[in-house]
Design a protein around this motif. Structure first.
Motif, PDB file in Angstrom:
ATOM      1  N   THR A 173       5.802   6.516   0.484  1.00  0.00           N
ATOM      2  CA  THR A 173       6.512   5.248   0.355  1.00  0.00           C
ATOM      3  C   THR A 173       5.508   4.124   0.162  1.00  0.00           C
ATOM      4  N   GLN A 174       5.985   3.028  -0.369  1.00  0.00           N
ATOM      5  CA  GLN A 174       5.211   1.801  -0.471  1.00  0.00           C
ATOM      6  C   GLN A 174       5.668   0.884   0.662  1.00  0.00           C
ATOM      7  N   ALA A 175       4.719   0.271   1.370  1.00  0.00           N
ATOM      8  CA  ALA A 175       5.069  -0.617   2.476  1.00  0.00           C
ATOM      9  C   ALA A 175       3.981  -1.666   2.647  1.00  0.00           C
ATOM     10  N   ASP A 176       4.322  -2.740   3.362  1.00  0.00           N
ATOM     11  CA  ASP A 176       3.369  -3.816   3.624  1.00  0.00           C
ATOM     12  C   ASP A 176       2.416  -3.501   4.770  1.00  0.00           C
ATOM     13  N   GLY A 177       2.709  -2.464   5.541  1.00  0.00           N
ATOM     14  CA  GLY A 177       1.833  -2.106   6.645  1.00  0.00           C
ATOM     15  C   GLY A 177       2.218  -0.757   7.234  1.00  0.00           C
ATOM     16  N   LEU A 178       1.343  -0.247   8.068  1.00  0.00           N
ATOM     17  CA  LEU A 178       1.556   1.067   8.677  1.00  0.00           C
ATOM     18  C   LEU A 178       2.815   1.104   9.523  1.00  0.00           C
ATOM     19  N   MET A 179       3.057   0.069  10.305  1.00  0.00           N
ATOM     20  CA  MET A 179       4.241   0.053  11.174  1.00  0.00           C
ATOM     21  C   MET A 179       5.531   0.038  10.357  1.00  0.00           C
ATOM     22  N   TYR A 192      10.164   3.253   8.524  1.00  0.00           N
ATOM     23  CA  TYR A 192      10.938   3.835   7.427  1.00  0.00           C
ATOM     24  C   TYR A 192      11.058   5.350   7.596  1.00  0.00           C
ATOM     25  N   PHE A 193       9.930   6.026   7.868  1.00  0.00           N
ATOM     26  CA  PHE A 193       9.936   7.484   7.995  1.00  0.00           C
ATOM     27  C   PHE A 193      10.716   7.952   9.227  1.00  0.00           C
ATOM     28  N   VAL A 194      10.589   7.231  10.339  1.00  0.00           N
ATOM     29  CA  VAL A 194      11.346   7.577  11.555  1.00  0.00           C
ATOM     30  C   VAL A 194      12.843   7.506  11.258  1.00  0.00           C
ATOM     31  N   ALA A 251       0.850  -1.185   0.000  1.00  0.00           N
ATOM     32  CA  ALA A 251       0.000   0.000   0.000  1.00  0.00           C
ATOM     33  C   ALA A 251       0.889   1.240   0.000  1.00  0.00           C
ATOM     34  N   GLU A 252       0.294   2.380  -0.305  1.00  0.00           N
ATOM     35  CA  GLU A 252       1.035   3.636  -0.297  1.00  0.00           C
ATOM     36  C   GLU A 252       0.754   4.371   1.010  1.00  0.00           C
ATOM     37  N   TYR A 253       1.819   4.891   1.612  1.00  0.00           N
ATOM     38  CA  TYR A 253       1.717   5.633   2.866  1.00  0.00           C
ATOM     39  C   TYR A 253       2.384   6.990   2.694  1.00  0.00           C
ATOM     40  N   VAL A 254       1.883   7.976   3.437  1.00  0.00           N
ATOM     41  CA  VAL A 254       2.476   9.307   3.404  1.00  0.00           C
ATOM     42  C   VAL A 254       2.850   9.747   4.807  1.00  0.00           C
ATOM     43  N   MET A 255       3.869  10.590   4.874  1.00  0.00           N
ATOM     44  CA  MET A 255       4.250  11.255   6.106  1.00  0.00           C
ATOM     45  C   MET A 255       3.871  12.719   5.929  1.00  0.00           C
ATOM     46  N   ALA A 256       3.154  13.268   6.888  1.00  0.00           N
ATOM     47  CA  ALA A 256       2.725  14.658   6.809  1.00  0.00           C
ATOM     48  C   ALA A 256       2.970  15.349   8.143  1.00  0.00           C
TER      49      ALA A 256
END
Length: 65
Positions: A25-31, A36-38, A2-7
């Motif tokens: 980013t693309q990732a398999d889950g929210l965590m 990745y963003f941290v 899925a696609e996730y964003v950092m805002a």
């Protein structure tokens, strides 16, 4: 995947809209995406949580940026 964003978090507690999306980013889950963003921001997770939010972008919510 899925696609996730950092805002950037908004200052109004009741406001659920996202400020400027900083990164995607693309990732398999929210965590996985949050980890990745941290790492990308090189911050302790508690400090990261004070300033940023990570959320999944659903297909019906995608916009071009």
């Amino acid at each position: 995947m899925a696609e996730y964003v950092m805002a950037i978090k908004t200052r109004n507690a009741g406001d659920q809209t996202l400020n400027a999306v900083i990164w995607r980013t693309q990732a398999d889950g929210l965590m996985e995406a949050k980890k990745y963003f941290v790492g990308l921001k090189n911050l302790p997770e508690l400090e990261f949580d004070k300033m940023f939010i990570v959320t999944e972008v659903r297909k019906d919510e995608r916009t071009t940026i």
